[in-house]
Design a protein around this motif. Sequence first.
Motif, PDB file in Angstrom:
ATOM      1  N   SER A   1       0.848  -1.168   0.000  1.00 19.54           N
ATOM      2  CA  SER A   1       0.000   0.000   0.000  1.00 19.54           C
ATOM      3  C   SER A   1       0.887   1.222   0.000  1.00 19.54           C
ATOM      4  O   SER A   1       2.044   1.170   0.370  1.00 19.54           O
ATOM      5  CB  SER A   1      -0.919   0.003   1.229  1.00 19.54           C
ATOM      6  N   ALA A   2       0.333   2.327  -0.443  1.00 17.84           N
ATOM      7  CA  ALA A   2       1.134   3.531  -0.588  1.00 17.84           C
ATOM      8  C   ALA A   2       0.265   4.743  -0.417  1.00 17.84           C
ATOM      9  O   ALA A   2      -0.941   4.641  -0.282  1.00 17.84           O
ATOM     10  CB  ALA A   2       1.803   3.550  -1.962  1.00 17.84           C
ATOM     11  N   ASP A   3       0.897   5.899  -0.426  1.00 17.81           N
ATOM     12  CA  ASP A   3       0.138   7.120  -0.289  1.00 17.81           C
ATOM     13  C   ASP A   3       0.754   8.180  -1.181  1.00 17.81           C
ATOM     14  O   ASP A   3       1.714   7.927  -1.874  1.00 17.81           O
ATOM     15  CB  ASP A   3       0.118   7.589   1.174  1.00 17.81           C
ATOM     16  N   ALA A   4       0.172   9.356  -1.148  1.00 16.79           N
ATOM     17  CA  ALA A   4       0.712  10.463  -1.934  1.00 16.79           C
ATOM     18  C   ALA A   4       1.228  11.526  -0.988  1.00 16.79           C
ATOM     19  O   ALA A   4       0.529  12.443  -0.620  1.00 16.79           O
ATOM     20  CB  ALA A   4      -0.366  11.033  -2.859  1.00 16.79           C
ATOM     21  N   GLY A   5       2.468  11.369  -0.541  1.00 18.45           N
ATOM     22  CA  GLY A   5       3.127  12.403   0.235  1.00 18.45           C
ATOM     23  C   GLY A   5       2.610  12.588   1.640  1.00 18.45           C
ATOM     24  O   GLY A   5       2.626  13.684   2.177  1.00 18.45           O
TER      25      GLY A   5
ATOM     26  N   ASP B   1     -11.866  -3.168   3.460  1.00 12.87           N
ATOM     27  CA  ASP B   1     -12.359  -1.873   3.942  1.00 12.87           C
ATOM     28  C   ASP B   1     -11.500  -0.709   3.464  1.00 12.87           C
ATOM     29  O   ASP B   1     -11.407   0.325   4.127  1.00 12.87           O
ATOM     30  CB  ASP B   1     -12.443  -1.843   5.473  1.00 12.87           C
ATOM     31  N   SER B   2     -10.868  -0.868   2.308  1.00 11.49           N
ATOM     32  CA  SER B   2      -9.992   0.175   1.804  1.00 11.49           C
ATOM     33  C   SER B   2      -9.964   0.091   0.276  1.00 11.49           C
ATOM     34  O   SER B   2     -10.829  -0.539  -0.334  1.00 11.49           O
ATOM     35  CB  SER B   2      -8.586   0.003   2.396  1.00 11.49           C
ATOM     36  N   VAL B   3      -8.980   0.764  -0.318  1.00 11.83           N
ATOM     37  CA  VAL B   3      -8.719   0.613  -1.746  1.00 11.83           C
ATOM     38  C   VAL B   3      -7.586  -0.391  -1.865  1.00 11.83           C
ATOM     39  O   VAL B   3      -6.483  -0.152  -1.366  1.00 11.83           O
ATOM     40  CB  VAL B   3      -8.340   1.957  -2.399  1.00 11.83           C
ATOM     41  N   GLY B   4      -7.862  -1.539  -2.472  1.00 16.76           N
ATOM     42  CA  GLY B   4      -6.906  -2.635  -2.449  1.00 16.76           C
ATOM     43  C   GLY B   4      -6.352  -2.985  -3.813  1.00 16.76           C
ATOM     44  O   GLY B   4      -6.911  -2.631  -4.863  1.00 16.76           O
ATOM     45  N   ILE B   5      -5.236  -3.690  -3.787  1.00 15.88           N
ATOM     46  CA  ILE B   5      -4.615  -4.184  -5.010  1.00 15.88           C
ATOM     47  C   ILE B   5      -4.468  -5.692  -4.895  1.00 15.88           C
ATOM     48  O   ILE B   5      -4.175  -6.217  -3.817  1.00 15.88           O
ATOM     49  CB  ILE B   5      -3.251  -3.510  -5.268  1.00 15.88           C
ATOM     50  N   LYS B   6      -4.708  -6.396  -5.988  1.00 16.59           N
ATOM     51  CA  LYS B   6      -4.638  -7.849  -5.991  1.00 16.59           C
ATOM     52  C   LYS B   6      -3.870  -8.330  -7.219  1.00 16.59           C
ATOM     53  O   LYS B   6      -3.915  -7.715  -8.280  1.00 16.59           O
ATOM     54  CB  LYS B   6      -6.048  -8.466  -6.029  1.00 16.59           C
ATOM     55  N   GLU B   7      -3.210  -9.464  -7.052  1.00 13.87           N
ATOM     56  CA  GLU B   7      -2.567 -10.150  -8.165  1.00 13.87           C
ATOM     57  C   GLU B   7      -3.411 -11.359  -8.542  1.00 13.87           C
ATOM     58  O   GLU B   7      -3.888 -12.090  -7.680  1.00 13.87           O
ATOM     59  CB  GLU B   7      -1.168 -10.608  -7.771  1.00 13.87           C
TER      60      GLU B   7
ATOM     61  N   PHE C   1      -5.061   6.395  -0.610  1.00 11.78           N
ATOM     62  CA  PHE C   1      -6.006   5.958   0.425  1.00 11.78           C
ATOM     63  C   PHE C   1      -5.811   4.539   0.957  1.00 11.78           C
ATOM     64  O   PHE C   1      -6.506   4.150   1.889  1.00 11.78           O
ATOM     65  CB  PHE C   1      -7.434   6.101  -0.105  1.00 11.78           C
ATOM     66  N   SER C   2      -4.878   3.768   0.410  1.00 16.21           N
ATOM     67  CA  SER C   2      -4.796   2.359   0.816  1.00 16.21           C
ATOM     68  C   SER C   2      -4.295   2.170   2.247  1.00 16.21           C
ATOM     69  O   SER C   2      -4.459   1.091   2.809  1.00 16.21           O
ATOM     70  CB  SER C   2      -3.900   1.584  -0.153  1.00 16.21           C
ATOM     71  N   LEU C   3      -3.698   3.190   2.835  1.00 20.55           N
ATOM     72  CA  LEU C   3      -3.259   3.083   4.232  1.00 20.55           C
ATOM     73  C   LEU C   3      -4.381   3.364   5.223  1.00 20.55           C
ATOM     74  O   LEU C   3      -4.188   3.232   6.429  1.00 20.55           O
ATOM     75  CB  LEU C   3      -2.105   4.048   4.500  1.00 20.55           C
ATOM     76  N   PHE C   4      -5.549   3.731   4.716  1.00 18.28           N
ATOM     77  CA  PHE C   4      -6.672   4.099   5.574  1.00 18.28           C
ATOM     78  C   PHE C   4      -7.821   3.119   5.401  1.00 18.28           C
ATOM     79  O   PHE C   4      -7.951   2.462   4.375  1.00 18.28           O
ATOM     80  CB  PHE C   4      -7.151   5.519   5.244  1.00 18.28           C
ATOM     81  N   ARG C   5      -8.680   3.036   6.419  1.00 22.63           N
ATOM     82  CA  ARG C   5      -9.879   2.218   6.348  1.00 22.63           C
ATOM     83  C   ARG C   5     -11.082   3.122   6.130  1.00 22.63           C
ATOM     84  O   ARG C   5     -11.028   4.336   6.332  1.00 22.63           O
ATOM     85  CB  ARG C   5     -10.030   1.370   7.612  1.00 22.63           C
ATOM     86  N   GLU C   6     -12.184   2.509   5.717  1.00 30.38           N
ATOM     87  CA  GLU C   6     -13.348   3.271   5.278  1.00 30.38           C
ATOM     88  C   GLU C   6     -13.922   4.209   6.340  1.00 30.38           C
ATOM     89  O   GLU C   6     -14.576   5.194   6.007  1.00 30.38           O
ATOM     90  CB  GLU C   6     -14.433   2.316   4.799  1.00 30.38           C
ATOM     91  N   ASN C   7     -13.696   3.911   7.618  1.00 34.09           N
ATOM     92  CA  ASN C   7     -14.216   4.777   8.679  1.00 34.09           C
ATOM     93  C   ASN C   7     -13.198   5.814   9.130  1.00 34.09           C
ATOM     94  O   ASN C   7     -13.404   6.490  10.135  1.00 34.09           O
ATOM     95  CB  ASN C   7     -14.679   3.942   9.870  1.00 34.09           C
TER      96      ASN C   7
END
Length: 249
Positions: free
Chosen positions: A24-28, A219-225, A80-86
Motif C-alpha cells: 500500500s502507498a500514499d501520496a506524500g 475496507d480500503s482501496v486494495g490491489i490484488k494479483e 487511500f490504501s493506508l486508511f480504512r473506510e471509517n
Amino acid sequence: MIDERGGSFAALRSMPGMSRRTGSADAGIGDRPRAFDAMRHRPSRRRNSKGSETSRRSSHMPSTFTKKLATVAQEQHRKFSLFRENQNPLSAQIRLYWTELGLSFPGVGTAWSAVFVSWCMKQAGATKHQFGFSARHGDFIHAAIANAQAGQGVFLGRRVAQYAPKVGDLLHNNRSGNSFDFDFAATHRKYESHSAIVVEVGTDNRGRYLWTIGGNEGDSVGIKEVRLTSTGLVKNPGGLYISIVETTL
C-alpha cells in the motif's frame, strides 16, 4: 465492514487464484513508503538463455482512455490504501464516490466497490451513456454483456474462458461463496459480486499475471494479483470469476 469479495480480508487472501495484497502507498503523507509506486514500476522478470533477468510486460498498447483509467485507480490506491473506510481522508473520499455520480451517500457501511469503479470510469472520461454508473456491479456487467451480444457499445462483456484481459478492463468475480456464471450475469442485475480495474498485465518468473485495483477491499482501496494461463486467460478455479468487461475506448 465486510469485504465485498465475500469475507474478511484474511479470508480473501486465501481465495484461489488471488494473492495477498502486495503493498500500500500514499501520496506524500509523512514518510510512509510508496510501495505501489515501487510495484508499478518494478519490471516483470524472466531469465534469458544466459541466466540473467530480463523484463517483459504485455505487448498490448493501452489507449489514452485505458491508461488514464489505470492511472486514476493507481492514484486512489496511493492516496487511500493506508486508511480504512471509517477513517479520514478515505471516508470523505468514499462520500465523493457516491455524490459525484449523482447518488445519495448512504454511509461507509454500505458496499461501495461498484461506485468506486463507476467513479474511476467517470474520472477517466467515460459517460453515463457509455458506462452505466451504478452502486451495483450487476448493472454495468449486464449492460456490457448486452452490448457484446448486440455488437454495440464500448464496454463489452466477455467470457473468462475465452478472453484475455488487458489494462483498463474489469475483472468480475463472485463473493459470499456464490457461484454465479456468465450466463447468469447476462440475465440478472441484482446479485452479490465484485469487480476491479486491471491496471497491469505482464509476465514474471512464475508465468503471466495481472494486477487489479478495487474499492472496498479490506475496507480500503486494495490491489490484488491474479495469475493467468500461458495464453493470458484468467485462471478460474472453482468458477470464482464470472466475466470480464473489455474496454474498447
